[in-house]
Write a protein that holds these residues in place. Structure first.
Motif, PDB file in Angstrom:
ATOM      1  N   GLU A   8      40.227  -5.376 -19.511  1.00 57.34           N
ATOM      2  CA  GLU A   8      40.960  -5.594 -20.916  1.00 57.34           C
ATOM      3  C   GLU A   8      41.392  -4.239 -21.517  1.00 57.34           C
ATOM      4  O   GLU A   8      42.522  -4.014 -21.935  1.00 57.34           O
ATOM      5  N   LYS A  11      44.329  -3.060 -19.661  1.00 58.39           N
ATOM      6  CA  LYS A  11      45.525  -3.799 -19.961  1.00 58.39           C
ATOM      7  C   LYS A  11      46.031  -3.567 -21.255  1.00 58.39           C
ATOM      8  O   LYS A  11      47.414  -3.224 -21.489  1.00 58.39           O
ATOM      9  N   ASN A  12      45.191  -3.099 -22.157  1.00 63.74           N
ATOM     10  CA  ASN A  12      45.535  -2.692 -23.482  1.00 63.74           C
ATOM     11  C   ASN A  12      46.316  -1.238 -23.725  1.00 63.74           C
ATOM     12  O   ASN A  12      47.280  -0.797 -24.008  1.00 63.74           O
ATOM     13  N   LYS A  15      49.792  -1.760 -22.392  1.00 67.41           N
ATOM     14  CA  LYS A  15      50.753  -2.574 -23.422  1.00 67.41           C
ATOM     15  C   LYS A  15      52.047  -1.684 -24.217  1.00 67.41           C
ATOM     16  O   LYS A  15      51.605  -0.656 -24.493  1.00 67.41           O
ATOM     17  N   TYR A  43      40.261  -7.938 -13.317  1.00 63.10           N
ATOM     18  CA  TYR A  43      41.882  -7.783 -13.788  1.00 63.10           C
ATOM     19  C   TYR A  43      42.762  -8.773 -13.386  1.00 63.10           C
ATOM     20  O   TYR A  43      43.450  -9.512 -14.271  1.00 63.10           O
ATOM     21  N   LYS A  44      42.664  -9.184 -12.157  1.00 71.41           N
ATOM     22  CA  LYS A  44      43.586 -10.044 -11.585  1.00 71.41           C
ATOM     23  C   LYS A  44      43.100 -11.292 -11.907  1.00 71.41           C
ATOM     24  O   LYS A  44      43.840 -12.257 -12.189  1.00 71.41           O
ATOM     25  N   ALA A  46      41.813 -12.198 -14.726  1.00 74.41           N
ATOM     26  CA  ALA A  46      42.027 -12.291 -16.148  1.00 74.41           C
ATOM     27  C   ALA A  46      43.405 -12.605 -16.490  1.00 74.41           C
ATOM     28  O   ALA A  46      43.915 -13.287 -17.172  1.00 74.41           O
ATOM     29  N   TYR A  47      44.323 -11.562 -15.571  1.00 74.26           N
ATOM     30  CA  TYR A  47      45.699 -11.606 -16.162  1.00 74.26           C
ATOM     31  C   TYR A  47      46.716 -11.997 -14.989  1.00 74.26           C
ATOM     32  O   TYR A  47      47.992 -12.144 -15.177  1.00 74.26           O
ATOM     33  N   SER A  49      47.738 -10.905 -12.381  1.00 71.86           N
ATOM     34  CA  SER A  49      48.452  -9.742 -11.635  1.00 71.86           C
ATOM     35  C   SER A  49      47.774  -8.890 -11.095  1.00 71.86           C
ATOM     36  O   SER A  49      46.520  -8.271 -11.315  1.00 71.86           O
ATOM     37  N   ASP A  54      50.567  -2.877 -11.398  1.00 76.68           N
ATOM     38  CA  ASP A  54      50.778  -2.621 -12.519  1.00 76.68           C
ATOM     39  C   ASP A  54      50.721  -1.052 -12.862  1.00 76.68           C
ATOM     40  O   ASP A  54      51.506  -0.666 -13.718  1.00 76.68           O
TER      41      ASP A  54
END
Length: 260
Positions: A8, A11-12, A15, A43-44, A46-47, A49, A54
């Motif tokens: 997370e 990811k943030n 963003k 990560y994969k 949860a999102y 991708s 990324d």
């Protein structure tokens, strides 16, 4: 450490407009490879991708190369480096030598399997297409993953092999490369260490001195690499020292970005 929370946070950091590179570096540099693999999976999950894809879209240059490399497992990284060494015009023999000469049987087997899966080509065939002569023969021998794993070498047999090496090199006119190929590709780390000690008693010089006298170019580099990677008081754990030092190199290189 929570892989889900780290995923997370990554990811943030990616963003919106721009990327928080400092946050990426701080996290990645303070996680070991096993933890980074768990973060990739989280990560994969949860999102939906791929984390590495990324990261590639957000980063560039040497920072991208370093971060992406840290998210590879050691087998994937070796395969990528081998591929790069044989891609395009010319061949990076130093990389082929470093990886193939220093990895234990089990790791070379996994590298061969992963290389075929990633690139659709047999690693041995790829190597044979890039190098030739004595260098090719010894690299191919090493890729058979048939090095002895005997940790209790026979003293008399190792003394005989030391004599065989002496007679194949300094004990005659010219050099019988096949004797060096056979012994250096198939003897266990402990056997090679004992062979080296017997060689020193017999010839009055180290096995490295003999190699440097009898060989030149890439063949000398390859034999030297085997000696440094295999003949060690820490043998068979010497392989892991390489990865530990490599991880430190990456870590402190990344931390340098933070201080800039």
């Amino acid at each position: 450490m929570s892989a889900e929370k780290d995923a997370e946070a990554l990811k943030n950091a990616m963003k919106g407009f721009g990327t928080d590179e400092a946050a990426l570096i701080k996290m990645v540099a303070n996680r070991n490879n096993e933890q980074r693999q768990k973060i990739k999976l989280a990560y994969k999950s949860a999102y939906g991708s791929d984390l590495v894809d990324d990261l590639k879209s957000e980063l560039k240059g040497k920072l991208e190369d370093a971060i992406v490399a840290l998210f590879m497992n050691p087998i994937e990284y070796d395969c990528q480096q081998l591929r790069a060494a044989m891609k395009g015009a010319g061949t990076d023999e130093d990389t082929l030598i470093e990886i193939i000469a220093s990895r234990p049987n089990w790791m070379l087997k996994k590298i061969k399997e992963e290389y075929k899966k990633l690139y659709g080509k047999d690693l041995e065939a790829a190597v044979k297409g890039e190098v030739s002569g004595d260098l090719e023969r010894l690299l191919v021998s090493l890729l058979q993953c048939n090095r002895s794993e005997n940790n209790h070498p026979n003293d008399a047999q190792c003394a005989a092999k030391a004599k065989e090496l002496f007679e194949a090199g300094e004990g005659q006119w010219g050099t019988d490369e096949s004797a060096f190929n056979k012994i250096f590709a198939t003897s266990s780390p402990m056997e090679l260490a004992l062979i080296a000690r017997h060689y020193h008693k017999l010839a009055g010089k180290t096995i490295l001195e003999a190699i440097n006298k009898e060989f030149g170019g890439n063949m000398k580099k390859l034999l030297n690499t085997i000696v440094y990677a295999i003949i060690s008081p820490l043998a068979p754990d010497i392989y892991w020292i390489f990865f530990f030092l490599l991880s430190l190199l990456f870590k402190f290189s990344l931390l340098d970005f933070l201080s800039d």
